[in-house]
Design a protein around this motif. Structure first.
Motif, mmCIF file in Angstrom:
data_model
loop_
_atom_site.group_PDB
_atom_site.id
_atom_site.type_symbol
_atom_site.label_atom_id
_atom_site.label_comp_id
_atom_site.label_asym_id
_atom_site.label_seq_id
_atom_site.Cartn_x
_atom_site.Cartn_y
_atom_site.Cartn_z
ATOM 1 N N VAL A 1 0.836 -1.197 0.000
ATOM 2 C CA VAL A 1 0.000 0.000 0.000
ATOM 3 C C VAL A 1 0.873 1.250 0.000
ATOM 4 C CG1 VAL A 1 -1.743 1.315 1.271
ATOM 5 C CG2 VAL A 1 -1.891 -1.186 1.152
ATOM 6 N N SER B 1 -7.957 1.425 -2.768
ATOM 7 C CA SER B 1 -9.044 0.766 -2.065
ATOM 8 C C SER B 1 -10.035 0.121 -3.029
ATOM 9 C CB SER B 1 -9.765 1.775 -1.174
ATOM 10 O OG SER B 1 -10.890 1.210 -0.561
ATOM 11 N N SER B 2 -10.281 0.752 -4.145
ATOM 12 C CA SER B 2 -11.276 0.248 -5.100
ATOM 13 C C SER B 2 -10.732 -0.839 -6.013
ATOM 14 C CB SER B 2 -11.800 1.410 -5.961
ATOM 15 O OG SER B 2 -12.361 2.419 -5.166
ATOM 16 N N PHE C 1 -7.982 -7.674 0.751
ATOM 17 C CA PHE C 1 -8.580 -6.348 0.921
ATOM 18 C C PHE C 1 -10.073 -6.474 1.233
ATOM 19 C CE2 PHE C 1 -5.599 -2.912 -0.803
ATOM 20 C CZ PHE C 1 -4.480 -3.604 -0.367
ATOM 21 N N THR D 1 -13.381 -5.197 3.925
ATOM 22 C CA THR D 1 -13.940 -3.879 4.284
ATOM 23 C C THR D 1 -13.044 -3.136 5.266
ATOM 24 O OG1 THR D 1 -16.177 -4.732 3.931
ATOM 25 C CG2 THR D 1 -15.957 -2.695 5.213
ATOM 26 N N ARG E 1 -9.885 -1.783 3.493
ATOM 27 C CA ARG E 1 -10.216 -0.667 2.606
ATOM 28 C C ARG E 1 -10.469 0.610 3.417
ATOM 29 N NH1 ARG E 1 -10.772 -3.169 -2.274
ATOM 30 N NH2 ARG E 1 -11.527 -5.315 -2.221
ATOM 31 N N GLU E 2 -11.148 0.464 4.542
ATOM 32 C CA GLU E 2 -11.392 1.627 5.395
ATOM 33 C C GLU E 2 -10.094 2.167 5.980
ATOM 34 O OE1 GLU E 2 -14.235 0.329 8.256
ATOM 35 O OE2 GLU E 2 -15.955 0.495 6.890
ATOM 36 N N ILE F 1 -7.150 2.065 4.568
ATOM 37 C CA ILE F 1 -6.442 2.773 3.500
ATOM 38 C C ILE F 1 -7.060 4.159 3.287
ATOM 39 C CG2 ILE F 1 -5.927 2.770 1.023
ATOM 40 C CD1 ILE F 1 -5.889 -0.328 1.213
ATOM 41 N N LEU F 2 -8.366 4.215 3.238
ATOM 42 C CA LEU F 2 -9.052 5.494 3.000
ATOM 43 C C LEU F 2 -8.817 6.489 4.133
ATOM 44 C CD1 LEU F 2 -12.441 4.194 1.543
ATOM 45 C CD2 LEU F 2 -10.633 5.414 0.306
#
Length: 497
Positions: free
Chosen positions: A363, A377-378, A443, A445, A448-449, A451-452
């Motif tokens: 990342v 994330s996407s 990856f 949920t 991903r959160e 990373i965001l």
């Protein structure tokens, strides 16, 4: 038990017969019983060999049967001990006046001497022996008074032979000619390729030269194009990791990264993944530098920087070819990263590699390549980090208590651990082949959160359920696949460096 039964090496007898004779004729003396020379061989009824040895030694010769692994092991010891400056060594046919070059040698003289029969034989021997031993690299390293040749096998560099200094210039020039490099240029690094034939098999080799204070160092990487692509089952993944990765590679779109240093088996994992999903109704394309395996059913593109065919330009063109699955050999620049991420977001499944120490570091690497957090994330499905550990030889490993040092690095070691010993079957190393150890960051949920919201790598590790490399290695140690010292070398010492 006497020498005849043990079939030990007798240095004096070997020197008397000649190391070159032993290696070339695949035999070696084990004892002198009166006037009878006892020699080990696989074919004890080879009368031509008996006559040759009798003429060479001036004695009667008897044979004792040697099994294949023992004979190979002892002959490699004999060849390894025969430095090039010893009588009967690999350079016994070289005549210095035919090969030696000085600083003032003309280009024509360099070409002539580097293509003389002794130099050609020497290069052929170096390369063929490396391929025979399943080495991945040949290192030709100049010194003050000699040239050292080393082979990398199972990830470890081992001394092969020492050559006299006066053969260095001709040897290097011969390799440059084969690789279509400039033999007159000795001040700058050069890169080239050699197409080699070995027992009817096409071998591709990458050649790199590097000027040093005492001459040019040459490294040859051996790429076996015809080598069969392995399956995912043969990589060494645990059942848990295997099932998750198998699900990820059957997704219709997204990115899957494999990370690790050079030589950690990333390409093998990517090819095995492609083989798993390769079907007639999808378009699979790869962009590589170099193409390491031939994969039937895939469109493989070889990078050519000199011609302007870079990863980025090839990927941009490839997207106009209606691909379903794309493998990008390595993402090393911002442009390639941006195009690959966009491809993953627009209906393509993208496989690639990154040079990072662990899965979570991927990342950070993508952020360094200017990929936005919301795109990471996407687009990314998961990151698989891996290393290769040597597998214990099944013929000779033993169980022993771990050392104090091993316990210090791996406190969770059991009271009895598999330990390498060494035997003829493994050439005395204690290991045969390699297998992978893995950690997978899927990856979900939570990741991903993280990373965001800009969370650290440490936070991502804590919030995920992935098992770190060293723990996967511990499982393989408990299964008697590898040793504590090997696991420390690969997974612990590297992490602390």
């Amino acid at each position: 038990m006497g020498p005849r039964e043990k079939m030990d090496l007798d240095t004096a007898l070997i020197e008397a017969v000649g190391r070159d004779i032993c290696v070339r004729c695949r035999t070696y003396p084990v004892a002198l019983e009166g006037e009878v020379l006892v020699c080990a061989a696989q074919n004890v009824n080879d009368e031509l060999l008996r006559e040759a040895l009798q003429l060479r030694s001036g004695r009667e010769v008897e044979f004792v049967k040697a099994d294949g692994p023992t004979l190979e092991y002892q002959l490699k010891r004999i060849a390894g001990k025969s430095g090039a400056m010893e009588e009967g060594g690999i350079l016994s046919d070289l005549i210095k006046s035919e090969v030696d070059l000085n600083d003032g040698s003309s280009l024509e003289e360099i070409k002539k001497k580097s293509q003389s029969e002794p130099v050609i034989k020497l290069v052929n021997n170096l390369v063929n022996q490396a391929i025979h031993e399943v080495a991945t690299d040949i290192h030709i390293e100049p010194g003050e008074n000699l040239v050292k040749v080393r082979y990398r096998k199972d990830g470890m560099l081992k001394d092969s032979m020492e050559l006299p200094k006066w053969v260095q210039a001709s040897l290097t020039s011969r390799i440059k000619i084969l690789a279509e490099l400039d033999i007159a240029e000795k001040r700058l690094p050069q890169d080239g390729r050699i197409k080699w034939q070995y027992e009817g098999e096409a071998i591709d080799m990458r050649v790199s030269t590097l000027p040093t204070r005492v001459g040019e160092k040459v490294v040859i990487r051996i790429l076996k194009h015809m080598e069969t692509v392995g399956t995912m089952e043969t990589l060494g993944m645990s059942s848990e990791v295997y099932e998750i990765v198998k699900q990820l590679i059957h997704r219709p779109q997204g990115m899957l990264f494999v990370t690790g240093p050079t030589g950690s088996g990333k390409s093998s994992t990517l090819y095995a993944s492609l083989r798993e999903i390769l079907e007639k109704d999808i378009n699979v394309s790869t962009i590589e530098d170099p193409i390491e395996y031939r994969l039937d059913g895939a469109n493989q593109v070889q990078i050519n920087d000199k011609a302007g065919l870079t990863f980025a330009s090839a990927l941009r063109s490839l997207l106009r070819q209606d691909p379903d699955v794309i493998m990008v050999g390595e993402i090393r620049d911002e442009e390639t990263a941006a195009i690959a991420v966009q491809a993953a977001l627009t209906g393509h499944l993208v496989f690639s590699t990154l040079h990072t120490n662990d899965a979570a570091s991927a990342v950070t690497r993508l952020l360094d390549l200017k990929v936005k957090p919301f795109l990471i994330s996407s687009a990314v499905l998961g990151v698989l980090s891996q290393r290769l550990v040597r597998k214990l030889c099944g013929s000779c490993f033993t169980m022993a208590a771990p050392t104090v040092e091993e316990k210090m690095f791996l406190p969770m070691l059991p009271d009895s651990c598999p330990t390498a010993v060494g035997c003829p079957a493994c050439n005395g190393t204690g290991y045969r082949g390699r297998t992978g150890i893995f950690e997978l960051l899927q990856f979900d949920t939570q990741i991903r959160e993280s990373i965001l919201s800009g969370k650290s790598e440490a936070h991502m590790k804590k919030t995920s359920n992935y098992k770190q490399l060293v723990m996967d290695g511990m499982d393989k140690l408990k299964q008697n696949v590898t040793s504590a010292s090997e696991l420390i070398r690969v997974a612990v010492m590297e992490a602390q460096s």
